[in-house]
Design a protein around this motif. Structure first.
Motif, PDB file in Angstrom:
ATOM      1  N   LEU A   9      -3.633  -0.530 -10.496  1.00 23.86           N
ATOM      2  CA  LEU A   9      -4.827   0.287 -10.352  1.00 23.86           C
ATOM      3  C   LEU A   9      -4.490   1.361  -9.325  1.00 23.86           C
ATOM      4  CD1 LEU A   9      -7.779   0.426 -11.343  1.00 23.86           C
ATOM      5  CD2 LEU A   9      -8.425  -0.975  -9.374  1.00 23.86           C
ATOM      6  N   ALA A  10      -4.424   2.625  -9.773  1.00 23.07           N
ATOM      7  CA  ALA A  10      -3.955   3.693  -8.891  1.00 23.07           C
ATOM      8  C   ALA A  10      -4.800   4.952  -9.093  1.00 23.07           C
ATOM      9  CB  ALA A  10      -2.489   3.997  -9.138  1.00 23.07           C
ATOM     10  N   ASP A  11      -4.909   5.746  -8.027  1.00 22.26           N
ATOM     11  CA  ASP A  11      -5.660   6.993  -8.108  1.00 22.26           C
ATOM     12  C   ASP A  11      -5.310   7.861  -6.901  1.00 22.26           C
ATOM     13  OD1 ASP A  11      -7.380   8.903  -9.057  1.00 22.26           O
ATOM     14  OD2 ASP A  11      -9.227   7.795  -8.641  1.00 22.26           O
ATOM     15  N   ALA A  23      -4.056   5.910  -3.471  1.00 24.06           N
ATOM     16  CA  ALA A  23      -4.346   4.485  -3.622  1.00 24.06           C
ATOM     17  C   ALA A  23      -3.502   3.921  -4.759  1.00 24.06           C
ATOM     18  CB  ALA A  23      -5.829   4.276  -3.913  1.00 24.06           C
ATOM     19  N   ASP A  24      -2.767   2.855  -4.489  1.00 22.27           N
ATOM     20  CA  ASP A  24      -1.863   2.286  -5.481  1.00 22.27           C
ATOM     21  C   ASP A  24      -1.808   0.779  -5.287  1.00 22.27           C
ATOM     22  OD1 ASP A  24       0.037   1.710  -7.353  1.00 22.27           O
ATOM     23  OD2 ASP A  24       1.558   3.067  -6.569  1.00 22.27           O
ATOM     24  N   PHE A  25      -2.467   0.060  -6.176  1.00 20.66           N
ATOM     25  CA  PHE A  25      -2.585  -1.385  -6.035  1.00 20.66           C
ATOM     26  C   PHE A  25      -1.927  -2.075  -7.229  1.00 20.66           C
ATOM     27  CE2 PHE A  25      -6.569   0.525  -4.300  1.00 20.66           C
ATOM     28  CZ  PHE A  25      -6.179   0.468  -2.973  1.00 20.66           C
ATOM     29  N   LYS A  50      -9.660  -4.269  -7.490  1.00 20.79           N
ATOM     30  CA  LYS A  50     -10.887  -3.483  -7.637  1.00 20.79           C
ATOM     31  C   LYS A  50     -11.609  -3.327  -6.302  1.00 20.79           C
ATOM     32  CE  LYS A  50     -11.871  -4.472 -12.512  1.00 20.79           C
ATOM     33  NZ  LYS A  50     -12.826  -5.109 -13.463  1.00 20.79           N
ATOM     34  N   MET A  53      -9.769  -0.729  -4.260  1.00 24.14           N
ATOM     35  CA  MET A  53     -10.045   0.621  -4.746  1.00 24.14           C
ATOM     36  C   MET A  53     -11.442   1.071  -4.322  1.00 24.14           C
ATOM     37  SD  MET A  53      -8.927   3.294  -6.226  1.00 24.14           S
ATOM     38  CE  MET A  53      -7.487   2.858  -7.220  1.00 24.14           C
ATOM     39  N   LYS A  54     -12.396   0.169  -4.373  1.00 27.36           N
ATOM     40  CA  LYS A  54     -13.748   0.499  -3.936  1.00 27.36           C
ATOM     41  C   LYS A  54     -13.757   0.886  -2.456  1.00 27.36           C
ATOM     42  CE  LYS A  54     -18.461  -1.375  -3.771  1.00 27.36           C
ATOM     43  NZ  LYS A  54     -19.320  -2.558  -4.090  1.00 27.36           N
ATOM     44  N   ALA A  56     -11.211   2.135  -0.815  1.00 22.33           N
ATOM     45  CA  ALA A  56     -10.533   3.427  -0.693  1.00 22.33           C
ATOM     46  C   ALA A  56     -11.488   4.574  -0.982  1.00 22.33           C
ATOM     47  CB  ALA A  56      -9.337   3.483  -1.636  1.00 22.33           C
ATOM     48  N   ARG A  57     -12.335   4.412  -1.993  1.00 25.10           N
ATOM     49  CA  ARG A  57     -13.256   5.474  -2.382  1.00 25.10           C
ATOM     50  C   ARG A  57     -14.451   5.591  -1.444  1.00 25.10           C
ATOM     51  NH1 ARG A  57     -12.808   3.708  -8.733  1.00 25.10           N
ATOM     52  NH2 ARG A  57     -11.031   5.078  -9.289  1.00 25.10           N
TER      53      ARG A  57
END
Length: 215
Positions: A9-11, A23-25, A50, A53-54, A56-57
């Motif tokens: 899961l990356a962004d 972000a890179d999980f 998840k 990532m939440k 990070a955002r």
């Protein structure tokens, strides 16, 4: 033994077209033919990714934007924040799957911080195996592991290979946790948080204890 592939899961989180947070999980996806066990394990790691990532955002991105604005106003260089998850499988044999994963965050300054977590599973059920299960009943495994860690640290200091805080024996006892472990084929490995017993440049201190006891 379980078949393991990698999930990701990356962004890149941006503000006004500029990258604020990378972000890179990366997390394990297991497959053993046991759907219930696989589902428990896979849901666990997918949820962690998840959640990161939440964070990070919702947390890192606003903080990074504030840092960027401050750097622009004061003519300072800006380095994007980072949030990374990486995992390492240490044992995948028979009914035992053991691994650790490191969560790294950089939120400004000279260095980031890494937090390690260890998980050991019974592959046939998808439930955790506890540290005490790798020792004979009645054995004071906490004392054995702490004494081994203190002796190992003392030897490493004498050999000049590692550095620890001056009061490391006390800190090793204080910050020991039965949840901070993973399994290798011939070892139980305990670890300590970065900065807990040693300077940050030592990373995550680990101590191996040989054992042939398998649950």
């Amino acid at each position: 033994m379980m078949n393991i592939t990698e999930g990701r899961l990356a962004d890149e989180l941006t503000y006004e077209g500029i990258t604020m947070v990378t972000a890179d999980f990366r997390y394990p996806i297991v497959s053993s033919g046991n759907s219930k066990a696989d589902k428990r394990i896979n849901s666990y790691y997918r949820h962690i990714a998840k959640t990161l990532m939440k964070k990070a955002r919702n947390e890192l991105l606003p903080d990074a934007v504030d840092e960027w604005k401050y750097s622009v106003e004061n003519s300072y260089p800006f380095r994007p924040f980072e949030a990374v998850m990486k995992y390492t499988v240490t044992m995948n044999d028979g009914d035992i799957l053991s691994l650790y994963y490191d969560n790294y965050e950089y939120t400004g300054g000279a260095h980031g911080v890494t937090k390690r977590f260890g998980d050991t599973w019974r592959a046939s059920t998808g439930w955790f195996i506890e540290l005490g299960d790798f020792f004979s009943r009645g054995v004071n495994y906490k004392r054995l592991l702490i004494e081994n860690a203190i002796k190992t640290a003392a030897r490493q200091i004498a050999e000049g290979t590692h550095q620890y805080f001056e009061n490391y024996p006390k800190l090793i006892k204080k910050y020991y946790s039965p949840t901070k472990f993973y399994i290798e084929p011939d070892n139980v490995v305990i670890f300590y948080d970065q900065y807990a017993i040693a300077p940050g440049f030592e990373g995550t201190p680990v101590f191996e204890y040989q054992t042939e006891i398998i649950p």
